[in-house]
Write an enzyme that holds these catalytic residues in place. Structure first.
Site, short mmCIF file in Angstrom:
data_model
loop_
_atom_site.label_atom_id
_atom_site.label_comp_id
_atom_site.label_asym_id
_atom_site.label_seq_id
_atom_site.Cartn_x
_atom_site.Cartn_y
_atom_site.Cartn_z
N LYS A 1 0.82 -1.21 0.00
CA LYS A 1 0.00 0.00 0.00
C LYS A 1 0.85 1.27 0.00
O LYS A 1 0.59 2.21 -0.76
CB LYS A 1 -0.93 -0.04 1.21
N THR B 1 4.02 1.58 -0.94
CA THR B 1 4.73 1.66 -2.22
C THR B 1 3.81 2.17 -3.32
O THR B 1 4.22 2.98 -4.17
CB THR B 1 5.28 0.26 -2.58
N ARG C 1 2.09 8.19 7.00
CA ARG C 1 2.35 8.23 8.43
C ARG C 1 3.83 8.03 8.71
O ARG C 1 4.56 7.48 7.90
CB ARG C 1 1.55 7.14 9.15
N LYS D 1 8.89 -5.89 10.58
CA LYS D 1 8.79 -5.48 9.18
C LYS D 1 10.00 -4.72 8.65
O LYS D 1 10.11 -4.52 7.45
CB LYS D 1 7.51 -4.65 8.99
N ALA E 1 -3.69 1.73 13.36
CA ALA E 1 -4.95 1.63 12.62
C ALA E 1 -5.89 0.59 13.20
O ALA E 1 -7.04 0.51 12.78
CB ALA E 1 -4.69 1.31 11.15
N PHE F 1 -3.90 -0.58 7.15
CA PHE F 1 -4.52 -1.90 6.96
C PHE F 1 -5.55 -1.88 5.83
O PHE F 1 -5.42 -1.12 4.88
CB PHE F 1 -5.10 -2.41 8.28
N PHE G 1 3.71 -9.00 -9.30
CA PHE G 1 4.93 -9.74 -8.94
C PHE G 1 5.36 -10.61 -10.12
O PHE G 1 4.53 -11.03 -10.93
CB PHE G 1 4.66 -10.63 -7.72
N TRP H 1 7.01 -0.65 -7.90
CA TRP H 1 8.19 -1.09 -7.15
C TRP H 1 9.40 -1.18 -8.09
O TRP H 1 10.48 -0.70 -7.77
CB TRP H 1 7.93 -2.43 -6.48
#
Length: 555
Positions: free
Chosen positions: A71, A73, A94, A105, A273, A301, A381, A409
């Site tokens: 999200k 990215t 954020r 992460k 969130a 999220f 991907f 990406w």
């Protein structure tokens, strides 16, 4: 293939004054934090507040999975793609919390060629905003315990203090502690605990305050506990709001950085969130809308959590009207929602993909509940097959929702041009944005509206504790507050194991917390963690810095 951190370290950044100039911000209206970071002076808002708003675009997603969605990215890449199309664009994100960064992460600044930079600074201490929140929160905690020690004139019951302490780090050992031990001079013994800083109500207040005056007003309304006879005690009763606001005066100012393609990026605030509203600050969003034609932001999220709160809380408080919403998904994540284990996601599986598509279908419906035009972005991907992508296009066609493949990406803004075109078209659709519930409805009516319409629950049940909490809120005259649902991010239900689109389930509210300063109540469903722990192999173990200052392992 370069790693995300290697891509960021190789980037040629522009001085932040040059980035600000593209938005019409003068050098004297910036407060510099080095060459590439700055806070924007409140004088800019005073100068531009009379201008019309640009188009507001929200980026949201399906329910997250371990397969990842992308999200942030996508938010960065979409902003870059809009700029490549000649649009005056900016983004808002954020601020990353140190707890997740050193825990599971790693970095949280986008990825590949769609990142915000300077990435290392943003992911670490940045401009100190989260530390300011931590300090202001803990000042209030210290004032509470000092009040008990110095005679307790307010009659605050030590057993009913609801204000914990906070730390911006994952540390499970601090969840439940005892303080005040060691004798009379060391304070009043009582049970206490720590939450992570971004779960603090102070963070939510910071992100919802439109001015320093409003910040102080909201801080004063924070309820810290109850007296022996059940009356609420606030930060205002302790006269704490002035000193807290003093600590937050710089944190209230939006931070300006840039993307890899030099698109302006406001990174400001970081509320959780699944316990708070999960959106960047009102100050940054309002300002960005006055300075550009297209402003892209994200909410935490999936659309069932972040988007619902963005629409029902942030947009209501700030008077915002979004023009479009992007719902991010991946083939891999949808197959996981369709029942495929993580180790088999690279294998083509059309049956599981169609089954998992039900989650995306519900999130499209959720965005449409608010009258906002949706656009589906499939974060592509290399393992995605043509048959899988064709099936997704067909399924989106059945929903009559625009569909675009996103390769931001790997290709930056160029890889998001198709998505940007679809978003621009969605922004031209007639505006019909509206809230899901009436602010004047009862708390139960609001809760059940969100549970049935957004989550798809058949019914809502309340534990005796939740019923007592709702009665206390009613007795305080606070039924008008907004609803900020606390629920697992992994499922539309309150059971994280129920993937896809569960139906016919009962949502159980086990307690209801009050965030009077933020202006909402928090119905808690399931087990919500406000102080995470570190995993068996924390991301911190792979991080290092050499004598030249080169960082490794952060991302």
């Amino acid at each position: 293939m370069l790693s995300d951190i290697e891509i960021a370290q190789a980037a040629k950044l522009k001085p932040i004054e040059e980035v600000a100039a593209t938005l019409g911000i003068a050098p004297e209206e910036l407060e510099l934090y080095g060459r590439y970071k700055a806070k924007v002076s409140p004088a800019v808002w005073e100068r531009v507040k009379g201008r019309p708003d640009g188009k507001l675009i929200l980026v949201t997603a399906i329910n997250p999975t371990p397969a990842g969605e992308g999200k942030t990215t996508t938010t960065v890449g979409l902003g870059q793609a809009l700029a490549r199309l000649g649009k005056k664009a900016a983004i808002a994100l954020r601020e990353p919390s140190l707890g997740p960064i050193f825990g599971v992460k790693g970095g949280a600044a986008g990825g590949g060629y769609s990142q915000v930079v300077p990435m290392e600074d943003i992911n670490l201490h940045f401009t100190g905003d989260i530390h300011a929140v931590t300090t202001a929160h803990n000042l209030l905690a210290a004032l509470i315990d000092n009040h008990l020690q110095q005679g307790n004139a307010l009659g605050l019951d030590p057993r009913r203090i609801t204000w914990k302490r906070v730390l911006d780090m994952n540390d499970r050992a601090l969840r439940h502690i005892v303080i005040g031990l060691g004798g009379k001079a060391q304070g009043v013994p009582r049970e206490d605990g720590f939450d992570i800083s971004v779960a603090s109500e102070v963070m939510a207040v910071l992100c919802l305050a439109g001015s320093l005056t409003e910040l102080k007003e909201r801080l004063a309304r924070i309820v810290v506990g109850y007296t022996y006879d059940g009356r609420p005690v606030t930060a205002g009763d302790l006269k704490a709001q002035g000193a807290m606001a003093l600590l937050l005066k710089d944190a209230l100012k939006p931070n300006l950085v840039q993307t890899l393609e030099h698109v302006p990026a406001f990174i400001h605030g970081g509320p959780f969130a699944n316990i708070a509203h999960g959106c960047s600050s009102i100050q940054a969003t309002r300002l960005g809308l006055k300075l550009c034609d297209y402003f892209v932001t994200e909410a935490g999220f999936g659309a069932d959590l972040g988007a619902e709160k963005f629409f029902d809380i942030k947009c209501r408080v700030a008077g915002l009207k979004p023009s479009a919403a992007v719902i991010v998904a991946t083939v891999r994540a949808l197959k996981m929602h369709g029942g495929v284990p993580k180790g088999e996601l690279t294998k083509e599986n059309l049956t599981a993909l169609e089954a998992g598509f039900a989650n995306l279908e519900k999130q499209v419906e959720n965005v449409r509940l608010f009258g906002v035009p949706p656009v589906v972005a499939i974060n592509r991907f290399p393992t995605d097959t043509e048959r899988e992508l064709s099936l997704l296009a067909e399924l989106c066609g059945r929903l009559n929702v625009p569909f675009a493949l996103s390769e931001v990406w790997a290709r930056g803004g160029e890889g998001g041009l198709e998505l940007a075109e679809k978003v621009l078209a969605a922004c031209q659709e007639p505006a019909s944005f509206h809230f899901l519930y009436d602010e004047a409805a009862s708390p139960k009516e609001k809760i059940e509206t969100v549970a049935r319409k957004v989550y798809g629950a058949a019914r809502v049940e309340y534990t005796p504790d939740a019923e007592r909490d709702l009665k206390a809120i009613h007795d305080q005259g606070l039924d008008h507050l907004l609803i900020c649902m606390a629920k697992t991010q992994y499922s539309l239900s309150d059971n994280p194991a129920l993937l896809g689109r569960p139906e016919g389930f009962t949502l159980t509210v086990r307690e209801v917390r009050l965030s009077a300063g933020a202006g909402f109540i928090i119905p808690v469903t399931g087990q919500i963690m406000t102080m995470p722990g570190l995993p068996k192999h924390p991301a911190a173990l792979d991080m290092d810095i050499d004598e030249t200052g080169r960082v490794t392992g952060l991302f």
